[in-house]
Design an enzyme around this catalytic site. Structure first.
Site, PDB file in Angstrom:
ATOM      1  N   GLU A  47      -7.495 -20.523 -16.590  1.00 56.77           N
ATOM      2  CA  GLU A  47      -7.611 -21.203 -15.199  1.00 56.77           C
ATOM      3  C   GLU A  47      -8.765 -22.269 -15.471  1.00 56.77           C
ATOM      4  O   GLU A  47      -9.869 -21.908 -15.820  1.00 56.77           O
ATOM      5  CB  GLU A  47      -8.225 -20.214 -14.081  1.00 56.77           C
ATOM      6  CG  GLU A  47      -8.266 -20.696 -12.842  1.00 56.77           C
ATOM      7  CD  GLU A  47      -9.597 -20.006 -12.092  1.00 56.77           C
ATOM      8  OE1 GLU A  47     -10.424 -19.551 -12.658  1.00 56.77           O
ATOM      9  OE2 GLU A  47      -9.266 -20.124 -10.851  1.00 56.77           O
ATOM     10  N   ASP A 101       0.780  -1.224   0.059  1.00 55.34           N
ATOM     11  CA  ASP A 101       0.122  -0.148  -0.055  1.00 55.34           C
ATOM     12  C   ASP A 101       0.817   1.341   0.029  1.00 55.34           C
ATOM     13  O   ASP A 101       1.567   1.704   1.067  1.00 55.34           O
ATOM     14  CB  ASP A 101      -0.641   0.104   1.291  1.00 55.34           C
ATOM     15  CG  ASP A 101      -1.658   1.321   1.420  1.00 55.34           C
ATOM     16  OD1 ASP A 101      -2.205   1.433   2.575  1.00 55.34           O
ATOM     17  OD2 ASP A 101      -1.791   1.976   0.595  1.00 55.34           O
ATOM     18  N   ASP A 110      -3.765   4.006   2.474  1.00 54.55           N
ATOM     19  CA  ASP A 110      -5.185   4.074   2.682  1.00 54.55           C
ATOM     20  C   ASP A 110      -5.784   2.818   3.053  1.00 54.55           C
ATOM     21  O   ASP A 110      -6.665   2.195   3.042  1.00 54.55           O
ATOM     22  CB  ASP A 110      -5.985   4.434   1.508  1.00 54.55           C
ATOM     23  CG  ASP A 110      -5.833   3.697   0.118  1.00 54.55           C
ATOM     24  OD1 ASP A 110      -6.249   3.754  -0.839  1.00 54.55           O
ATOM     25  OD2 ASP A 110      -4.939   2.597   0.329  1.00 54.55           O
ATOM     26  N   ASN A 168       0.099   4.212  -0.570  1.00 55.59           N
ATOM     27  CA  ASN A 168      -0.503   5.808  -0.222  1.00 55.59           C
ATOM     28  C   ASN A 168      -1.384   5.386   1.085  1.00 55.59           C
ATOM     29  O   ASN A 168      -2.078   6.543   1.181  1.00 55.59           O
ATOM     30  CB  ASN A 168      -1.477   6.516  -1.374  1.00 55.59           C
ATOM     31  CG  ASN A 168      -2.700   5.382  -1.700  1.00 55.59           C
ATOM     32  OD1 ASN A 168      -2.701   4.357  -1.139  1.00 55.59           O
ATOM     33  ND2 ASN A 168      -3.609   5.876  -2.386  1.00 55.59           N
ATOM     34  N   ASP A 186      -1.752  -1.104  -4.072  1.00 53.25           N
ATOM     35  CA  ASP A 186      -2.225  -0.587  -5.193  1.00 53.25           C
ATOM     36  C   ASP A 186      -1.331  -0.742  -6.172  1.00 53.25           C
ATOM     37  O   ASP A 186       0.191  -1.439  -5.853  1.00 53.25           O
ATOM     38  CB  ASP A 186      -2.186   0.873  -4.791  1.00 53.25           C
ATOM     39  CG  ASP A 186      -1.158   1.466  -3.964  1.00 53.25           C
ATOM     40  OD1 ASP A 186      -1.756   1.736  -2.597  1.00 53.25           O
ATOM     41  OD2 ASP A 186      -0.049   1.363  -4.311  1.00 53.25           O
ATOM     42  N   ASP A 231      -9.775 -16.314 -16.232  1.00 56.32           N
ATOM     43  CA  ASP A 231     -10.539 -16.586 -15.295  1.00 56.32           C
ATOM     44  C   ASP A 231     -11.575 -17.603 -15.586  1.00 56.32           C
ATOM     45  O   ASP A 231     -12.238 -17.318 -16.603  1.00 56.32           O
ATOM     46  CB  ASP A 231     -10.911 -15.353 -14.640  1.00 56.32           C
ATOM     47  CG  ASP A 231     -11.697 -15.537 -13.384  1.00 56.32           C
ATOM     48  OD1 ASP A 231     -11.132 -16.290 -12.192  1.00 56.32           O
ATOM     49  OD2 ASP A 231     -12.919 -15.565 -13.103  1.00 56.32           O
TER      50      ASP A 231
END
Ligand code: ISL
Ligand code: CA
Length: 549
Positions: free
Chosen positions: A253, A21, A25, A23, A29, A199
């Site tokens: 997958e 992370d 929050d 930033n 990211d 997926d």
């Protein structure tokens, strides 16, 4: 053997939400990934696969896409993505993204339109059926609990969703849907990405008879959902219209497929996909939320089956991903032999025949999380299956005990960067999900400093593998398929033969093996040299040794 870049690389899967992370929050990211690229380069992995980074309401942590051409707000901006891609390429690495096109989010514009009225031009982008009175069109079930059909109060029709009701299935019978998907794929490919992990791709074709599941199909509906009649036709079309036009890799997958589907899907001559991620090994002994006992003889059989296909096929090898518990907890011993057994699993994954796919945190031997309450879980699959679990006669407490062996959330706790708060994942103190307290001693910072760490073991093995075409392409022979504790196999290349001996047990043993003295020890997880004679080797608990000649 046809040589391809994606047969020679080591793939590393990142679950961006839990990776880093940048930033503060509380949510991982894209910039967090950029900040860790040098770490991944040091490890030696070359192809990164990121789980979905697209705009999403995160009902299923990004596997419910609201806009295929927009970056998930929590992850950053399109500029961040473009920077990530160029930073990856600067480091001579490759980037694969997650293509989720069996379904979208119910907040996708296509679905909002489709649902608005029966004669909307997007109506047939999804699968709508009239039920009869209050019954869904058939007895198909969702993997996240309940029926696979959701009634829409506006039209009184039902729409199909194999996963959550916020993940309506796209109607691949509609060639406008297929064209839209191909356009999305080209949008990202024209940016320069190096491929897709697709997926639940075997599910895209539905049998238009929509017959009921029979009684014994209920426990594993994926075996039926993956047998749609037009699957190969659709993938051949995707290949000719998109995939074949780029130097990329396509990884399916392959949830639920049988052997003949696997053979067809990934046969280079069929011109469908390049690789498939099979579930047999990673789900050995699994029945929904229950992990039954499995044995090494069964596991070895599965490796032999997938390794010994012909030169038109190429396996993948993985023991971890974002949908499964941590390998050192499942296949190793995450207590007194955590480090040693994690190294053994590294040797297994990186010396098998096939493209290794590592998952964030396995390179430092991250373990499962000791959940105690149902409320600690994030995964919608956990609550979705709660009523089914309770009606199977177990208590909530027992359900949690089972989930401690099977939950997808084990792989989604924060990546452990250091021993600080939140494992160094974020300096925000109320993250989207849990950090494992054992980050106090299991973390990247410690592993980088300690030459005998799990990290340095992975790093060295990746280096050995990448410098040896014989280890990559060598033929695979299981030398003792029936031994209960020892996994011993050969990789026979053009110049070199490798012999790998793994004691996958807590007990030491003497293993009889002739002409071992012909080999030289290449690498092992032992501190001292092994005790070898011309016809036996002493193996301590979780010994992993690699010889060559
Ligand atoms: O086995 C499963 C069903 O019970 C789940 O692990 C999972 O739904 C299955 O492996 C398919 O996984 C993929 O599709 C899902 C998403 O939740 C998973 O994260 C993704 O890997 C729906 O998009
Ligand atoms: Ca963040």
């Amino acid at each position: 053997m046809i040589r391809k870049w994606w047969k020679e690389q080591v793939v590393y899967q990142i679950y961006p939400r839990s990776f880093y992370d940048s930033n503060n929050d509380g949510i991982g990211d894209l910039n967090g990934i950029i900040l860790k690229l040098d770490y991944l380069k040091l490890l030696g992995v070359d192809t990164l696969w990121i789980s979905p980074h697209f705009d999403s309401p995160n009902d299923d942590n990004g596997y419910d896409i609201r806009n295929y051409k927009k970056i998930m707000e929590e992850f950053g901006t399109m500029e961040d993505f473009d920077l990530l891609l160029s930073e990856v390429q600067t480091r001579k690495m490759k980037l694969i993204i997650d293509l989720v096109v069996n379904h979208t989010s119910d907040e996708h514009n296509w679905f909002i339109e489709s649902k608005s009225s029966k004669n909307n031009k997007y109506r047939d982008y999804y699968i709508w059926k009239a039920g009869d009175k209050n019954h869904p069109p058939n007895n198909w079930t969702s993997f996240f609990g309940g029926s696979a059909w959701e009634k829409d109060p506006i039209s009184n029709d039902y729409y199909l969703h194999y996963f959550s009701k916020k993940q309506p299935d796209l109607n691949w019978e509609n060639n406008k849907v297929r064209e839209e998907v191909y356009e999305v794929m080209k949008f990202w490919l024209d940016k320069g990405i190096d491929g897709f992990r697709m997926d639940v791709i075997p599910f895209i074709s539905k049998d238009q008879n929509f017959n009921n599941l029979s009684k014994n199909e209920f426990s594993n509906p994926e075996k039926v959902y993956s047998l749609g009649p037009r699957l190969h036709e659709f993938l051949k079309e995707m290949n000719s219209k998109v995939l074949s036009r780029y130097d990329i890799v396509s990884i399916g997958e392959a949830f639920g497929i049988n052997e003949q589907t696997m053979i067809k899907l990934s046969d280079q001559r069929e011109k469908e996909l390049d690789l498939v991620l099979l579930f047999d090994i990673i789900r050995i002994g699994r029945e929904n939320w229950i992990q039954n006992k499995w044995n090494l003889v069964e596991l070895k059989k599965l490796f032999t089956v997938q390794s010994n296909v012909d030169e038109f096929h190429w396996p993948t090898v993985f023991l971890n991903n974002h949908d499964n518990p941590r390998s050192v907890s499942k296949y190793g011993n995450d207590k007194e032999y955590r480090i040693k057994s994690a190294k053994l699993l590294a040797m297994l994954t990186l010396t098998q025949r096939g493209t290794p796919v590592l998952y964030q945190g396995e390179e430092i031997g991250m373990t499962n999380y000791d959940f105690t309450e149902l409320t600690q879980f994030d995964d919608l699959e956990v609550l979705g299956n709660l009523s089914k679990a309770i009606s199977s006669g177990i208590s909530k407490k027992e359900y949690v005990l089972h989930l401690n062996n099977t939950s997808r959330d084990h792989a989604r706790t924060s990546m452990q960067w250091n021993s600080g708060p939140q494992a160094g994942f974020s300096s925000y103190d109320n993250n989207w999900f849990l950090s494992n307290p054992n980050s106090s001693f299991i973390n990247v910072k410690n592993d980088l400093i300690d030459r005998n760490s799990v990290f340095h073991f992975y790093k060295k093995l990746i280096e050995i593998r990448k410098n040896s075409k014989d280890l990559i392409y060598g033929d695979y022979f299981d030398l003792d398929p029936n031994h209960q504790n020892v996994f011993i196999y050969k990789r026979v290349g053009i110049n070199l033969t490798y012999l790998i001996i793994l004691n996958m047990s807590n007990s030491s043993l003497t293993y009889n093996f002739n002409n071992l003295t012909e080999y030289s020890l290449e690498f092992s997880n032992k501190r001292e040299n092994p005790n070898i004679s011309s016809n036996y080797i002493e193996l301590l608990a979780w010994d992993a040794l690699m010889f060559k000649k």
